[in-house]
Enzyme design. Structure first.
Site, mmCIF file in Angstrom:
data_model
loop_
_atom_site.group_PDB
_atom_site.id
_atom_site.type_symbol
_atom_site.label_atom_id
_atom_site.label_comp_id
_atom_site.label_asym_id
_atom_site.label_seq_id
_atom_site.Cartn_x
_atom_site.Cartn_y
_atom_site.Cartn_z
ATOM 1 N N SER A 38 47.431 38.219 41.561
ATOM 2 C CA SER A 38 46.386 39.059 41.002
ATOM 3 C C SER A 38 45.738 39.857 42.119
ATOM 4 O O SER A 38 45.686 39.414 43.270
ATOM 5 C CB SER A 38 45.328 38.183 40.323
ATOM 6 O OG SER A 38 44.149 38.913 40.094
ATOM 7 N N GLU A 41 51.353 36.279 37.685
ATOM 8 C CA GLU A 41 50.401 36.276 38.792
ATOM 9 C C GLU A 41 49.916 34.853 39.030
ATOM 10 O O GLU A 41 49.878 34.037 38.112
ATOM 11 C CB GLU A 41 49.202 37.173 38.472
ATOM 12 C CG GLU A 41 49.570 38.637 38.395
ATOM 13 C CD GLU A 41 48.383 39.517 38.072
ATOM 14 O OE1 GLU A 41 48.519 40.736 38.224
ATOM 15 O OE2 GLU A 41 47.325 38.996 37.663
#
Length: 557
Positions: A473, A447
């Site tokens: 994220s 992420e």
């Protein structure tokens, strides 16, 4: 035909030939009466490194009490967790998505290896949630998933904080907008106790999606981690799994195509994480349901965005719970004709029944009425184009602009992009490209919150776009396109992009393109030299050899 609650454990424990197996159980305190009852696994992900899973052992005790009260014998076991908020921006983050497979594998192996009759999966941090449901789909035993709950919000100068604010404060500090003292104040106040990240980030996205899917009881996941009622519903979960056992209700009866559409609609209506695409594709695969990436876009186009939630909105997950939770969202979707109301859930009621029973807090402002949606479409879109022939995922929630045209700034790893942001080398109109971070190339599809948070904190969120074959994220927001497939490591077109190329993101046309001819792209791809694998042995190397494309859920089975 009556379902036998001991449909597995009879083979393990009954008869003279199984005396040795019973002796092992007796060595740790189980008695003859315990071994005549159904064996129910209580799986959790407690680990002494994260608030996300900090309450799992306590919840497991309550689930076990519920199982015993309902006539079963609980068997507690634990598995792993990788904490994204800690690992973010480091090599450690490569382990995060890989852990989803390891968790599902380990739960499957314990349950299969000990012939348990059913189980409750307690989840917390991002990958633990889909992993538990993937295990449910594989095993197809009476079971349910209970989320450990959201963390409460922190507070600083009258502002309600989540970990998102810490990542953006890092960017603000590096840009000289705040000093070290203020950074420390935000860092120290953002996460006040047990529970997973407090916005509609990946953990809460998946927790709410699985209430909509029907594999978690409606309203159970939304109760925050430190709310006293969390232990009560853990007890009720233990009782409920015994009811599922007696009735013989299995996950594949619940995880249907229409139920998955309900889960997708829940994600779209709440502006949820892009990771939901990966995880719901993986769950569908484990449950034997065909689901394609473009179906997410079809649902998004007809689903209104209703919940005003962080990272792009105003409110946190505990405030969503106070407003009435996902039941209210389900009721809105029912009223809009966007809910497959007859799909069953683990409670024995249909999702339509759960929606009609919603209790909305008077005057709440978190979940908009249908007459005043935040947007007429959902929070995510699936794009294709000459940079993403297999598709990619864009987050729409939080900005109204539909086209971004910018000059490519290319980086072959996340850390290099972060250094550029920190040094102030990005400018308005840049289109950041981070590649070789895909499922195979990373490996592990990291992420990019460290980078996106820094971009937001530097004040560039509205003027800089970012695309990657990695992930984002759930706390990321802005002009972002992730899961670009095929990834660079397997020769995807993203590998051919050079700094200075013009990239066009067109949400309305659902396109992501670099302004190059097909001939030029092909020529460049022939000359690309793929970096050597960073890992040649161990779990990460094994994952890289086995993992599928992000457009298929990045699964290994």
């Amino acid at each position: 035909m009556t379902f036998d609650p001991r449909h597995k454990s009879r083979t393990l424990l009954d008869g003279a030939d199984r005396a040795a197996a019973r002796s092992y159980f007796k060595a740790i305190g189980f008695g003859d009466e315990d071994l005549r009852r159904p064996l129910v696994g209580v799986a959790h992900c407690w680990i002494e490194i994260t608030p996300c899973n900090w309450n799992h052992r306590k919840l497991a005790e309550k689930v076990k009490e519920g199982v015993r009260a309902a006539g079963g014998t609980p068997i507690e076991f634990n598995t792993i967790s990788i904490t994204d908020g800690i690992a973010m921006g480091t090599e450690g983050m490569k382990a995060s998505l890989i852990s989803r497979e390891a968790i599902a594998d380990s739960v499957e192996l314990v349950v299969r290896g000990h012939l348990l009759d059913g189980f409750v999966g307690i989840s917390g941090c991002d990958k633990t949630i889909p992993a538990m449901v993937m295990a449910m789909g594989r095993l197809d035993l009476p079971s349910l998933m209970l989320y450990g709950g959201s963390i409460l919000y922190g507070e600083y100068k009258g502002k309600r904080l989540t970990v998102q604010d810490v990542f953006e404060a890092i960017g603000a500090f590096n840009a000289g907008k705040i000093d070290a003292r203020e950074l420390n104040e935000i860092e120290s106040r953002a996460c006040p106790g047990a529970g997973a990240c407090g916005g509609q980030f990946t953990a809460n996205t998946m927790a709410t999606a699985f209430e909509m899917l029907g594999v978690s009881p409606m309203g159970f996941n939304g109760v925050p981690a430190t709310d006293p009622r969390k232990e009560e519903i853990a007890f009720e979960s233990g009782k409920l799994v015994m009811e599922l056992l007696r009735k013989g209700v299995r996950p594949r009866q619940i995880i249907t195509r229409k139920a998955l559409y309900n889960a997708i609609a829940g994600v779209m209506a709440t502006g949820g994480s892009t990771n939901a695409v990966l995880h719901l594709l993986a769950v569908a695969r484990e449950a034997g349901v065909k689901l394609g990436i473009d179906e997410f876009d079809k649902v998004s186009r007809v689903t209104p965005l209703l919940a005003d939630l962080k990272p792009w909105g105003a409110y946190t997950a505990p405030e969503m719970h106070e407003a009435g939770g996902m039941a209210v969202v389900a009721r809105r979707l029912l009223d809009a004709g966007r809910l497959h109301a007859d799909e069953p859930t683990v409670t024995g009621r249909t999702i339509g029944d759960e929606a009609r029973a919603a209790r909305e807090a008077p005057g709440q402002k978190v979940i908009r009425p249908l007459s005043k949606p935040i947007a007429k479409h959902g929070g995510l879109a699936i794009l294709r184009g000459n940079l993403a022939p297999e598709g990619c995922v864009a987050k729409l929630a939080g900005h109204a602009e539909e086209v971004f045209r910018g000059k490519a700034r290319v980086f072959d790893r996340e850390e290099d992009a972060f250094v550029a942001v920190k040094a102030g080398r990005l400018k308005a109109g840049d289109f950041v490209v981070i590649r070789y971070e895909g499922p195979q190339g990373g490996p592990g599809m990291r992420e990019m919150l460290h980078v996106t948070g820094a971009i937001q904190g530097a004040g560039l969120g509205g003027s800089v776009a970012l695309m990657t074959d990695g992930r984002f994220s759930g706390a990321s927001h802005g002009f972002m396109v992730g899961h670009v497939a095929p990834e660079a490591a397997v020769g995807g077109p993203i590998a051919a992009v050079r700094s200075g190329d013009t990239i066009v993101l067109d949400v309305k046309r659902r396109r992501l393109d670099v302004e190059l001819s097909a001939a030029e792209l092909k020529k460049r791809l022939r000359s690309v030299k793929r970096p050597k694998p960073r890992y040649t042995w161990g779990a990460l190397a094994k994952y890289a050899r086995l993992v599928s494309s992000a457009s298929d859920g990045a699964v290994t089975g």
